[in-house]
Design a protein around this motif. Structure first.
Motif, short mmCIF file in Angstrom:
data_model
loop_
_atom_site.label_atom_id
_atom_site.label_comp_id
_atom_site.label_asym_id
_atom_site.label_seq_id
_atom_site.Cartn_x
_atom_site.Cartn_y
_atom_site.Cartn_z
N GLU A 15 40.54 58.42 64.67
CA GLU A 15 42.33 58.32 63.86
C GLU A 15 42.78 58.94 63.50
O GLU A 15 44.14 58.87 63.22
CB GLU A 15 41.47 57.40 62.17
N GLN A 19 46.09 60.26 66.06
CA GLN A 19 46.59 60.00 64.77
C GLN A 19 48.51 59.76 65.42
O GLN A 19 49.07 58.64 64.58
CB GLN A 19 46.83 61.21 63.57
N ALA A 101 40.55 51.68 64.07
CA ALA A 101 40.71 52.45 64.04
C ALA A 101 42.22 52.16 63.90
O ALA A 101 43.18 52.13 62.67
CB ALA A 101 40.73 54.41 64.83
N GLY A 105 42.82 51.57 60.27
CA GLY A 105 43.10 53.06 59.72
C GLY A 105 41.65 54.45 59.68
O GLY A 105 41.48 55.13 59.13
#
Length: 364
Positions: A15, A19, A101, A105
């Motif tokens: 994550e 991103q 992820a 998240g």
């Protein structure tokens, strides 16, 4: 966390590593988002297999059968848990991490299965200093990763589930069936919020260690992840991961040339299958695991050798050192297998292979 601090972290979770891709997918997504999810199933699929989100390029995290990924995501939309099974190096943990992820998240709610994993690590435990001082209170309760995922409506990961004792595995049955964890000391039950699920992984090499019960298997949708189907696919997987790892560690060495990649992957596929790629000759297989993950590790270690003790260009000597360490793990049996492969297979492959053959022989 600042960019400077992030650069000092040895291994970023998915994550954090991706991103910008996850943010782009969340902004560009248009499909229905299931309860507890960060994005739609279609966006999760794009994150895993690659594509575009607006102007952002989404890099593929898994190279293989797209339908398997669709089945995995569809499982997590329902109240079924997901079990990923495969040989070592078939990206089970990598896929589990990236699915978590994208959907939740966060990929860090992990139970690592070992022979020493206890039932408390699956359910809950106590802060014993607080327990002795105050008795059983909510503050003294130490929640397992699975309990925390239930509380938040997130995804917990259970790595190498078949490494655990049967009683530890069976602690999951009621959790997966009832979606609750009872805490009798507090006279309460923790009920899972929508979005909760578990992604477990199991290694086919561990069959017979602690076989999963039929009752537990029924609580999972099982997906078998195959080894890369052909040489080209495996080379592409190795090339991608070596590039990412080399960038993460800032290795001051040139990336392996395509010729070196093909040679390493060819050797691994032949030793793994017990047959040359043209299927004309049988070869003996070593006792250890000859996986795609091992090939990736071999090449990154060889790059570190070239950067630290060479001119930064990967040489046959660097590859030979890596091959020796990756293949010869059981000294007696593996050494014999490797020598026979060198003399019966690699030696006969002509001028293109002569440099690597010579370097490998010198190490033996």
């Amino acid at each position: 966390m600042s960019q400077e601090l992030l650069q000092d972290i040895m291994r970023l979770p998915a994550e954090r590593l991706y991103q910008h891709e996850l943010e782009a997918l969340r902004k560009a997504g248009t499909g229905k988002i299931p309860a507890g999810w960060q994005m739609s199933p279609q966006s999760v699929l794009k994150f895993i297999v690659g594509g575009k989100a607006g102007s952002t390029e989404i890099t593929p995290k898994y190279i293989g059968n797209k339908r398997l990924i669709e089945m995995a995501i569809a499982t997590l939309v329902t109240d079924r848990a997901l079990l990923l099974i495969g040989e070592p190096g078939t990206a089970k943990s990598w896929l589990s991490e990236n699915l978590s992820a994208a959907i939740y998240g966060q990929s860090g709610l992990v139970v690592q299965g070992t022979a020493g994993t206890s039932e408390e690590q699956v359910r809950y435990s106590w802060n014993y200093a607080m327990l002795l001082a105050q008795g059983p209170t909510p503050e003294a309760l130490v929640k397992s990763p699975i309990m925390r995922a239930m509380e938040d409506g997130g995804i917990a990961r259970f790595e190498e589930i078949s490494r655990c004792a049967s009683e530890v595995q069976d602690a999951l049955i009621s959790i997966l069936s009832e979606k609750t964890i009872s805490v009798p000391e507090l006279g309460k039950e923790m009920s899972a919020r929508k979005g909760f699920s578990i992604i477990a992984t199991a290694n086919t090499r561990d069959r017979g260690v602690n076989d999963m019960s039929t009752a537990l298997k029924r609580r999972f949708n099982i997906i078998v992840l195959p080894a890369p189907a052909d040489l080209y696919t495996e080379v592409e997987i190795v090339k991608k991961r070596v590039r990412e790892i080399a960038s993460s560690y800032d290795l001051q060495a040139a990336l392996p040339a395509d010729e070196a990649l093909h040679k390493v992957v060819t050797i691994f596929r032949e030793l793994r299958s017990g047959m040359t790629l043209d299927k004309k000759e049988k070869v003996k297989s070593p006792a250890g695991v000859i996986s795609t993950a091992e090939a990736i590790s071999l090449l990154t270690n060889s790059m570190a050798l070239a950067a630290s003790f060479g001119n930064g260009e990967l040489t046959d000597e660097d590859l030979a050192a890596g091959l020796q360490g990756a293949i010869v793990k059981d000294d007696d049996k593996d050494q014999l297998v490797w020598r026979e492969y060198l003399d019966n297979i690699m030696k006969k492959r002509g001028a293109d292979w002569r440099g690597l053959y010579t370097a490998c022989k010198e190490m033996n």
